[in-house]
Scaffold this motif. Structure first.
Motif, PDB file in Angstrom:
ATOM      1  N   HIS A 258       0.840  -1.202   0.000  1.00  0.00           N
ATOM      2  CA  HIS A 258       0.000   0.000   0.000  1.00  0.00           C
ATOM      3  C   HIS A 258       0.878   1.257   0.000  1.00  0.00           C
ATOM      4  O   HIS A 258       0.640   2.189  -0.780  1.00  0.00           O
ATOM      5  N   GLU A 259       1.882   1.275   0.864  1.00  0.00           N
ATOM      6  CA  GLU A 259       2.762   2.457   0.918  1.00  0.00           C
ATOM      7  C   GLU A 259       3.443   2.680  -0.426  1.00  0.00           C
ATOM      8  O   GLU A 259       3.559   3.809  -0.907  1.00  0.00           O
TER       9      GLU A 259
ATOM     10  N   HIS B 275       1.484   4.461  -2.945  1.00  0.00           N
ATOM     11  CA  HIS B 275       1.598   5.924  -2.929  1.00  0.00           C
ATOM     12  C   HIS B 275       2.792   6.384  -3.768  1.00  0.00           C
ATOM     13  O   HIS B 275       2.748   7.439  -4.401  1.00  0.00           O
TER      14      HIS B 275
ATOM     15  N   GLU C 297      -5.896   7.234  -0.894  1.00  0.00           N
ATOM     16  CA  GLU C 297      -5.825   5.983  -0.132  1.00  0.00           C
ATOM     17  C   GLU C 297      -6.494   4.827  -0.869  1.00  0.00           C
ATOM     18  O   GLU C 297      -6.006   3.698  -0.850  1.00  0.00           O
TER      19      GLU C 297
HETATM   20 ZN   LIG Z   1      -1.934   5.303   2.514  1.00  0.00          ZN
END
Ligand SMILES: [Zn+2]
Length: 479
Positions: free
Chosen positions: A168-169, A172, A194
């Motif tokens: 997930h990071e 980004h 997100e």
């Molecule tokens: Zn995030």
């Protein structure tokens, strides 16, 4: 569920909607953006459900990425092997899908949130007491708490929970590198950023499921279910609004984004925008103080179960199925196995329930096994909609019954948004549904004999299809 505020007008509206959808079975239903396609109870996003090993692959040499402040322990090993696999994935996908070269993170930092403070993210962020993992686009860096966050994830959901969070990071990072190609700029709301990151993580986890990741493997049965359940660890707590400054989404919305990436790939993730979010996001604030004090839950009592039964009678009023609701414990049935804590008996067209067991499931306590009121009500609803299926001449024990059942419960959940008979959907309810659906013995996605659809992934999708698209789609899609 919430009982605050009796709203007669809304009840009428909800009923009207129910009737339109249910009497319109052959009409084409407008598609809602999302990971759809033909749903198969035995596959997850098109990959057959399997029960192999999940976690780090044995006998693979560790990644050799540079990291600051490492203790060279197990958590950092997991983190670095993950980041190496994620890099490999995006090095291949970014040129292929977006025509861009991928730049791995420029700096990785491991820290202990209980240890000495570090300044990361170009000196802008402190680490002391920060139980988190984060990407920083100022210096293209990723930092994680090896002291509490990562071990907590492993303990609750297994090592792939760490993989999911760091993927997930890095989502980004992808988003930041794509910029306009991912439709984002400085003004993009948090929830959009997100949801995209969750989606990019889902796209990567598919590569893990397809045995394409060097350091990790994941079964599409239990392994994937646990990864989906990780969203409960990282979700916004019930009562947050998606419009909030740092909104990440509730578990229901986060699972949606993850599944979208898993099923449709990174190109689709880049298309998640404000318009889509406004159309489908479910995260809402509590209705009022009473609702907040109860965390969106009403007690599981005979009275509330009867009230909930009346909402089912109203929502499914025109379909023909109207079973007798009995608060007696499930007993022997001549033509189906007796399920717990609630059962449907076709021979007598009766839904029976065991109040004490429903109370346990329906009451969330920190240490207990309970999930919340929607899990208990949803299980009763699942037995009720078997009667609806029976009266529509649909089989109660074929391969699709479990998903059709979950779908119809999702439809009932959507009707409850506006409230029926002084009972309405509250913040947190849909997350409780997802939690129930991901348990091994989910009843919400089970046939009349209690046999749940094999894929937790498909169970959640089926529920959501009913929630977003209505009962007619449930009847068609899972015919
Ligand atoms: Zn995030």
């Amino acid at each position: 569920m919430s009982t605050a505020g009796r709203r007669i007008g809304s009840t009428v509206l909800a009923l009207a909607a129910a009737i339109t959808l249910l009497s319109n079975c052959s009409a084409k239903v407008a598609g809602t953006a999302g990971p759809l396609g033909q749903l198969d109870p035995g596959s997850a996003g098109g990959i057959p459900v399997n029960s192999g090993a999940s976690g780090p692959r044995p006998n693979v040499p560790d990644a050799t990425l540079a990291v600051a402040n490492s203790d060279h322990g197990e958590m950092d090993r997991l983190a670095l092997n993950t980041l190496s696999d994620v890099d490999d994935y995006w090095k291949e996908q970014l040129p292929k899908v977006f025509g861009r070269q991928f730049k791995p993170a420029s700096k990785l930092t491991s820290y202990d949130s209980a240890g000495p403070n570090l300044r990361v993210c170009g000196g802008r962020e402190d680490t002391a007491g920060v139980v988190n993992a984060f990407y920083c686009d100022l210096d293209n860096s990723v930092s994680w708490d090896r002291g509490e966050l990562l071990p907590g994830l492993v303990q609750s959901f297994g090592p792939l929970a760490v993989t999911m969070v760091l993927a997930h990071e890095m989502g980004h990072a992808v988003q930041s590198q794509l910029g306009p190609l991912s439709g984002v700029d400085n003004a993009t709301p948090s929830i959009v950023l997100e949801q995209q990151a969750d989606c990019y993580a889902g796209a990567f986890m598919r590569a893990v499921a397809e045995d394409k990741a060097k350091h990790f493997q994941m079964s599409t049965g239990d392994g994937l279910n646990k990864v989906l359940a990780t969203t409960f660890f990282v979700r916004d707590q019930p009562g947050h609004s998606f419009k909030g400054q740092s909104a990440h989404g509730n578990a229901f919305d986060r699972v949606f984004a993850f599944q979208t990436g898993f099923t449709d790939g990174p190109k689709r993730c880049a298309q998640i925008d404000v318009a889509e979010i406004n159309a489908r996001i479910t995260e809402t604030a509590f209705r009022d103080d009473t609702d907040a004090a109860q965390n969106g839950n009403v007690p599981i009592t005979t009275g509330n179960l009867q009230r909930m039964g009346r909402t089912l009678d109203q929502v499914f009023g025109r379909t023909g199925g109207k079973p007798t609701l009995s608060t007696d414990k499930p007993a022997q049935c001549s033509d189906a196995k007796t399920t717990t804590p609630t059962a449907y008996c076709p021979a007598t067209d009766t839904v029976s329930m065991d109040l004490a067991s429903l109370k346990i499931i329906g009451t969330h306590t920190k240490k207990g096994k309970g999930i919340g009121d929607f899990a208990a009500f949803g299980e009763v609803a699942s037995r009720y909609v078997l009667s609806v299926q029976k009266s529509n001449n649909l089989p109660l024990d074929d391969a699709n019954t479990g998903l059709r059942t979950a779908c119809l419960v999702g439809y009932w959940g959507a009707a409850m948004k506006k409230g029926v008979d002084d009972l309405s959907l509250a913040a947190g309810d849909l997350d409780e549904a997802v939690a129930e659906l991901l348990t091994t013995n989910s009843l919400i996605a089970a046939d009349v004999n209690g046999k749940a659809a094999a894929s937790g992934f498909s169970r959640v999708e089926a529920f959501r299809i009913g929630f977003l698209q209505g009962a007619s789609t449930c009847m068609q899609k899972f015919d």
